[in-house]
Write a protein that holds these residues in place. Structure first.
Motif, PDB file in Angstrom:
ATOM      1  N   ILE A 129      24.158 -92.700   6.987  1.00 41.11           N
ATOM      2  CA  ILE A 129      25.433 -93.426   6.938  1.00 41.11           C
ATOM      3  C   ILE A 129      26.603 -92.489   7.237  1.00 41.11           C
ATOM      4  CG2 ILE A 129      27.052 -94.547   5.337  1.00 41.11           C
ATOM      5  CD1 ILE A 129      24.494 -95.771   3.988  1.00 41.11           C
ATOM      6  N   LEU A 130      26.654 -91.342   6.571  1.00 43.23           N
ATOM      7  CA  LEU A 130      27.756 -90.401   6.809  1.00 43.23           C
ATOM      8  C   LEU A 130      27.675 -89.794   8.206  1.00 43.23           C
ATOM      9  CD1 LEU A 130      28.392 -88.364   3.524  1.00 43.23           C
ATOM     10  CD2 LEU A 130      29.801 -90.134   4.564  1.00 43.23           C
ATOM     11  N   GLY A 131      26.462 -89.444   8.637  1.00 44.67           N
ATOM     12  CA  GLY A 131      26.308 -88.863   9.976  1.00 44.67           C
ATOM     13  C   GLY A 131      26.771 -89.812  11.057  1.00 44.67           C
ATOM     14  N   ASN A 132      26.418 -91.089  10.926  1.00 47.48           N
ATOM     15  CA  ASN A 132      26.852 -92.085  11.894  1.00 47.48           C
ATOM     16  C   ASN A 132      28.373 -92.210  11.906  1.00 47.48           C
ATOM     17  OD1 ASN A 132      25.886 -94.596  13.612  1.00 47.48           O
ATOM     18  ND2 ASN A 132      27.566 -95.288  12.325  1.00 47.48           N
ATOM     19  N   GLY A 133      28.992 -92.062  10.731  1.00 51.13           N
ATOM     20  CA  GLY A 133      30.449 -92.142  10.657  1.00 51.13           C
ATOM     21  C   GLY A 133      31.137 -91.068  11.471  1.00 51.13           C
ATOM     22  N   PHE A 134      30.544 -89.894  11.528  1.00 49.23           N
ATOM     23  CA  PHE A 134      31.099 -88.822  12.350  1.00 49.23           C
ATOM     24  C   PHE A 134      30.841 -89.082  13.833  1.00 49.23           C
ATOM     25  CE2 PHE A 134      31.384 -86.714   8.345  1.00 49.23           C
ATOM     26  CZ  PHE A 134      32.307 -85.698   8.499  1.00 49.23           C
ATOM     27  N   PHE A 135      29.688 -89.631  14.147  1.00 48.44           N
ATOM     28  CA  PHE A 135      29.255 -89.760  15.543  1.00 48.44           C
ATOM     29  C   PHE A 135      29.871 -90.972  16.244  1.00 48.44           C
ATOM     30  CE2 PHE A 135      26.521 -90.872  19.030  1.00 48.44           C
ATOM     31  CZ  PHE A 135      25.987 -89.685  19.499  1.00 48.44           C
ATOM     32  N   LYS A 136      29.746 -92.145  15.628  1.00 51.71           N
ATOM     33  CA  LYS A 136      29.907 -93.408  16.336  1.00 51.71           C
ATOM     34  C   LYS A 136      31.280 -93.639  16.958  1.00 51.71           C
ATOM     35  CE  LYS A 136      28.268 -97.340  17.744  1.00 51.71           C
ATOM     36  NZ  LYS A 136      27.307 -97.334  18.869  1.00 51.71           N
ATOM     37  N   TRP A 231      31.331 -73.739  15.841  1.00 52.95           N
ATOM     38  CA  TRP A 231      29.932 -73.993  15.494  1.00 52.95           C
ATOM     39  C   TRP A 231      29.649 -73.666  14.031  1.00 52.95           C
ATOM     40  CZ3 TRP A 231      26.901 -76.961  18.116  1.00 52.95           C
ATOM     41  CH2 TRP A 231      27.143 -77.153  19.487  1.00 52.95           C
ATOM     42  N   ILE A 232      30.310 -72.652  13.516  1.00 54.04           N
ATOM     43  CA  ILE A 232      30.147 -72.330  12.086  1.00 54.04           C
ATOM     44  C   ILE A 232      30.662 -73.482  11.237  1.00 54.04           C
ATOM     45  CG2 ILE A 232      30.933 -70.813  10.230  1.00 54.04           C
ATOM     46  CD1 ILE A 232      30.951 -68.532  12.300  1.00 54.04           C
ATOM     47  N   SER A 233      31.819 -74.040  11.608  1.00 57.01           N
ATOM     48  CA  SER A 233      32.367 -75.163  10.833  1.00 57.01           C
ATOM     49  C   SER A 233      31.482 -76.401  10.955  1.00 57.01           C
ATOM     50  CB  SER A 233      33.797 -75.480  11.280  1.00 57.01           C
ATOM     51  OG  SER A 233      33.829 -76.052  12.565  1.00 57.01           O
ATOM     52  N   ILE A 234      30.857 -76.609  12.126  1.00 55.78           N
ATOM     53  CA  ILE A 234      29.928 -77.734  12.306  1.00 55.78           C
ATOM     54  C   ILE A 234      28.765 -77.625  11.320  1.00 55.78           C
ATOM     55  CG2 ILE A 234      28.173 -78.701  13.872  1.00 55.78           C
ATOM     56  CD1 ILE A 234      30.189 -78.102  16.167  1.00 55.78           C
ATOM     57  N   LEU A 235      28.159 -76.445  11.234  1.00 56.85           N
ATOM     58  CA  LEU A 235      27.033 -76.244  10.319  1.00 56.85           C
ATOM     59  C   LEU A 235      27.458 -76.407   8.861  1.00 56.85           C
ATOM     60  CD1 LEU A 235      25.267 -73.206  12.046  1.00 56.85           C
ATOM     61  CD2 LEU A 235      24.563 -75.611  12.072  1.00 56.85           C
ATOM     62  N   ILE A 236      28.670 -75.939   8.531  1.00 57.57           N
ATOM     63  CA  ILE A 236      29.165 -76.091   7.160  1.00 57.57           C
ATOM     64  C   ILE A 236      29.323 -77.571   6.813  1.00 57.57           C
ATOM     65  CG2 ILE A 236      31.163 -75.726   5.657  1.00 57.57           C
ATOM     66  CD1 ILE A 236      31.522 -73.000   7.048  1.00 57.57           C
ATOM     67  N   VAL A 238      27.711 -80.106   8.105  1.00 51.05           N
ATOM     68  CA  VAL A 238      26.375 -80.712   7.968  1.00 51.05           C
ATOM     69  C   VAL A 238      25.784 -80.394   6.598  1.00 51.05           C
ATOM     70  CG1 VAL A 238      23.999 -80.682   8.827  1.00 51.05           C
ATOM     71  CG2 VAL A 238      25.912 -80.733  10.444  1.00 51.05           C
ATOM     72  N   LEU A 239      25.895 -79.135   6.178  1.00 47.90           N
ATOM     73  CA  LEU A 239      25.367 -78.736   4.865  1.00 47.90           C
ATOM     74  C   LEU A 239      26.092 -79.446   3.731  1.00 47.90           C
ATOM     75  CD1 LEU A 239      24.888 -74.893   5.448  1.00 47.90           C
ATOM     76  CD2 LEU A 239      23.091 -76.626   5.218  1.00 47.90           C
ATOM     77  N   VAL A 240      27.397 -79.609   3.871  1.00 43.72           N
ATOM     78  CA  VAL A 240      28.175 -80.305   2.846  1.00 43.72           C
ATOM     79  C   VAL A 240      27.743 -81.767   2.750  1.00 43.72           C
ATOM     80  CG1 VAL A 240      30.481 -81.160   2.261  1.00 43.72           C
ATOM     81  CG2 VAL A 240      30.165 -78.771   2.919  1.00 43.72           C
ATOM     82  N   ILE A 241      27.548 -82.414   3.898  1.00 47.09           N
ATOM     83  CA  ILE A 241      27.098 -83.815   3.913  1.00 47.09           C
ATOM     84  C   ILE A 241      25.761 -83.959   3.191  1.00 47.09           C
ATOM     85  CG2 ILE A 241      26.188 -85.641   5.423  1.00 47.09           C
ATOM     86  CD1 ILE A 241      28.394 -84.851   7.432  1.00 47.09           C
ATOM     87  N   VAL A 242      24.801 -83.109   3.540  1.00 48.44           N
ATOM     88  CA  VAL A 242      23.468 -83.182   2.926  1.00 48.44           C
ATOM     89  C   VAL A 242      23.547 -82.919   1.426  1.00 48.44           C
ATOM     90  CG1 VAL A 242      21.167 -82.131   2.858  1.00 48.44           C
ATOM     91  CG2 VAL A 242      22.287 -82.557   5.066  1.00 48.44           C
ATOM     92  N   PHE A 244      26.175 -83.172  -0.567  1.00 51.59           N
ATOM     93  CA  PHE A 244      26.928 -84.228  -1.241  1.00 51.59           C
ATOM     94  C   PHE A 244      26.051 -85.445  -1.503  1.00 51.59           C
ATOM     95  CE2 PHE A 244      29.308 -88.219  -0.793  1.00 51.59           C
ATOM     96  CZ  PHE A 244      30.131 -88.132  -1.908  1.00 51.59           C
ATOM     97  N   ILE A 245      25.309 -85.890  -0.485  1.00 49.54           N
ATOM     98  CA  ILE A 245      24.483 -87.089  -0.639  1.00 49.54           C
ATOM     99  C   ILE A 245      23.356 -86.865  -1.646  1.00 49.54           C
ATOM    100  CG2 ILE A 245      22.834 -88.607   0.536  1.00 49.54           C
ATOM    101  CD1 ILE A 245      25.735 -89.278   1.129  1.00 49.54           C
ATOM    102  N   ILE A 246      22.677 -85.737  -1.558  1.00 52.25           N
ATOM    103  CA  ILE A 246      21.591 -85.452  -2.501  1.00 52.25           C
ATOM    104  C   ILE A 246      22.144 -85.372  -3.926  1.00 52.25           C
ATOM    105  CG2 ILE A 246      19.893 -83.737  -3.228  1.00 52.25           C
ATOM    106  CD1 ILE A 246      19.400 -83.136  -0.276  1.00 52.25           C
ATOM    107  N   GLY A 247      23.286 -84.685  -4.101  1.00 48.68           N
ATOM    108  CA  GLY A 247      23.908 -84.605  -5.414  1.00 48.68           C
ATOM    109  C   GLY A 247      24.339 -85.972  -5.917  1.00 48.68           C
ATOM    110  N   PHE A 248      24.877 -86.776  -5.016  1.00 50.30           N
ATOM    111  CA  PHE A 248      25.319 -88.125  -5.384  1.00 50.30           C
ATOM    112  C   PHE A 248      24.143 -88.977  -5.833  1.00 50.30           C
ATOM    113  CE2 PHE A 248      26.178 -92.550  -4.317  1.00 50.30           C
ATOM    114  CZ  PHE A 248      27.393 -92.762  -4.938  1.00 50.30           C
ATOM    115  N   ILE A 249      23.034 -88.948  -5.076  1.00 48.28           N
ATOM    116  CA  ILE A 249      21.857 -89.752  -5.420  1.00 48.28           C
ATOM    117  C   ILE A 249      21.292 -89.333  -6.776  1.00 48.28           C
ATOM    118  CG2 ILE A 249      19.476 -90.289  -4.761  1.00 48.28           C
ATOM    119  CD1 ILE A 249      21.561 -91.666  -3.017  1.00 48.28           C
ATOM    120  N   LEU A 250      21.220 -88.029  -6.996  1.00 49.08           N
ATOM    121  CA  LEU A 250      20.649 -87.538  -8.249  1.00 49.08           C
ATOM    122  C   LEU A 250      21.557 -87.795  -9.454  1.00 49.08           C
ATOM    123  CD1 LEU A 250      19.124 -84.130  -7.059  1.00 49.08           C
ATOM    124  CD2 LEU A 250      17.917 -86.276  -7.492  1.00 49.08           C
ATOM    125  N   GLY A 251      22.881 -87.761  -9.223  1.00 47.37           N
ATOM    126  CA  GLY A 251      23.808 -87.896 -10.340  1.00 47.37           C
ATOM    127  C   GLY A 251      24.283 -89.307 -10.624  1.00 47.37           C
TER     128      GLY A 251
END
Length: 510
Positions: A129-136, A231-236, A238-242, A244-251
């Protein structure tokens, strides 16, 4: 902006070919997963699914496909204000590939308990969902930037781009649908993830064809490649998105229900307030405001179109599985393959519609954008009339289920009519947003437009439940397909009446 003399791709700028293929692979990824989602959720535990009730699966489908179109508002704002379109596309593409691979992992984990499978599954959906928001919104915006606003090729360019969308949508149910439905669910999701990686790689290889379109704000005009820091900011991101979502699901499950509700309200109202603030501060003068209002008004009508059209992934998918004759000799057609029919017709008819608009324009007979929307609603209504007849034919005489498996040609004919409606509305809508938006708000308004898709997708998932509630209230059968057919016809008639007024509000933009 690309030169008007650059006509290396079927009379269009060469950059269109790069965006065409990138979007094709992204749609391969999305539609492959979408074709599987409801069937995967309703499959039994023994067959690797989650054994959900049909209406519950529809709701998850609706929430997912709805949020997929809400997050582009965030991606559009970030692209306009901070990142530029290119960086957001890379962030979205890499994130979505990770999301697909997490879905595959959840499908592989059949032997594990649901406490392990469900978080993986929901994390995969969240990252998608978040990835599509950046792309679409941003790849569509870049298509618009290849042309001047009144370039007669612009609608045709978006129609060609739309063919790329639907070429991916055609291939994905055949590949991902077959692998997931006939072999194992995880192979379907893995193929969708691989498609997303291919699309992102292609965009990187072909980025030179785009000139400086989509570069970060305030970058020098001569730069057409991202720097190492980008490219460094792109990777950052992506890591933040992943994370955030994992933390959100668990919490999230540990938060009290009342607090959950308030968090949703605060985020929703806060986001809406910021969106309104962005539009107000980025729009100047009566002409710009008039054009923005046209986008907002047609966005409301767009909700009604997609609330019908997106039955393809819910009620149509179940109809294909349970009410359609799918046997050819001893071989059974996978139910997911019917998800490719619309895309076949798009690829076949999109060039004809592209030529049609140009020929009508030369003769000064080209319908204005609101009138094209009206025709889209009329075709949608006709399709649902056919679908209602097919459903009645299949279920008459047995309240508990079908007594007759109907020919697949019923679904094929419905998809053809809906394709005509889509070609009158969807690529035209994308083109309209890039024409009518204030220069500083193109990606933001594209995000708003995607938000109308979000509402339409969620309403689509609830139409079956709405028909059941109406049936209970009225004490008589309310078939969902007749309900949508009548709704679509009424909306089409309203658009015909409003068309002259909306055309005037467009202030000279065709």
């Amino acid at each position: 902006m690309a030169s008007d003399k650059n006509t290396a791709f079927f009379g269009h700028p060469i950059g269109l070919s790069s965006l065409f293929a990138t979007e094709m692979w992204e749609r391969f990824s999305y539609y492959g997963m979408r074709a599987l989602l409801v069937l995967f959720l309703t499959a039994t535990f023994a067959n690797g699914g989650f054994e959900m009730a049909e209406l519950d699966a529809f709701t998850i489908y609706g929430i997912f496909t709805g949020l997929v179109y809400v997050t582009p508002i965030i991606g559009g704002i970030l692209a306009d204000k901070v990142l530029g379109q290119r960086k957001t596309i890379y962030i979205g593409g890499l994130s979505m590939a990770i999301g697909q691979f997490l879905l595959a992992t959840s499908a592989m984990s059949v032997e594990s308990n649901m406490a392990f499978r469900q978080p993986l599954f929901y994390a995969g959906l969240g990252i998608l969902i978040l990835g599509n928001g950046f792309f679409k919104p941003n790849i569509s915006t870049m298509v618009g930037e290849l042309y001047d606003n009144n370039d007669p090729r612009k609608d045709g360019g978006f129609t060609i781009f739309y063919m790329g969308i639907n070429l991916g949508a055609f291939l994905s149910p055949l590949v991902a649908g077959y692998l997931g439905e006939q072999i194992a669910w995880e192979y379907g999701f893995l193929s969708a993830g691989a498609g997303m990686l291919l699309g992102t790689t292609w965009f990187f290889i072909r980025s030179h064809t785009l000139g400086n379109i989509g570069m970060p704000p305030k970058v020098k005009a001569e730069r057409n490649r991202l720097a190492v820091k980008d490219w460094i900011s792109i990777l950052i991101y992506v890591l933040v998105i992943v994370a955030f979502i994992i933390g959100f699901i668990l919490g999230w499950s540990s938060i009290a229900a009342g607090i959950q509700t308030w968090i949703i309200r605060i985020v929703g109202f806060g986001g809406l307030a910021y969106l309104i603030f962005s539009i107000v501060t980025g729009t100047n003068g009566k002409t710009e405001w008039s054009r923005v209002f046209v986008i907002l008004i047609l966005a409301v009508f767009n909700i009604f179109f997609w609330s019908g059209f997106e039955q393809a992934g819910t009620t149509f998918n179940i109809f294909a599985r349970d009410n359609t004759q799918r046997m050819i000799g001893s071989w059974e057609i996978p139910a997911t393959w019917f998800q490719s029919v619309n895309a076949i017709f798009i690829v076949l008819f999109a060039p004809l519609f592209s030529v049609l608009w140009l020929k009508l324009d030369r003769k000064k007979l080209n319908p204005n954008t609101p009138m094209k929307f009206a025709w889209g609603m009329i075709f949608l209504s006709l399709g649902f009339i056919i679908m209602a007849i097919a459903y009645t034919k299949s279920t008459t005489g047995n309240a508990d289920g079908p007594v007759l498996l109907v020919s697949p040609l019923w679904l094929v004919f419905v998809f053809m009519l809906h394709t005509f409606g889509e070609l009158c509305l969807s690529p035209i809508g994308l083109s309209m947003v890039t024409k009518l938006s204030p220069p500083k708000l193109v990606s933001t308004m594209m995000g708003v437009w995607m938000g109308s898709f979000a509402a339409g997708n969620f309403v689509a998932s609830q139409m079956k439940a709405i028909s059941i509630r109406l049936q209970d209230a009225l004490g008589r059968e309310v078939q969902v397909f007749w309900l949508i057919a009548i709704q679509s016809a009424i909306i089409g008639a309203i658009l015909v009446v409003l068309s002259p007024w909306l055309k005037k509000m467009m202030k000279g933009i065709k």
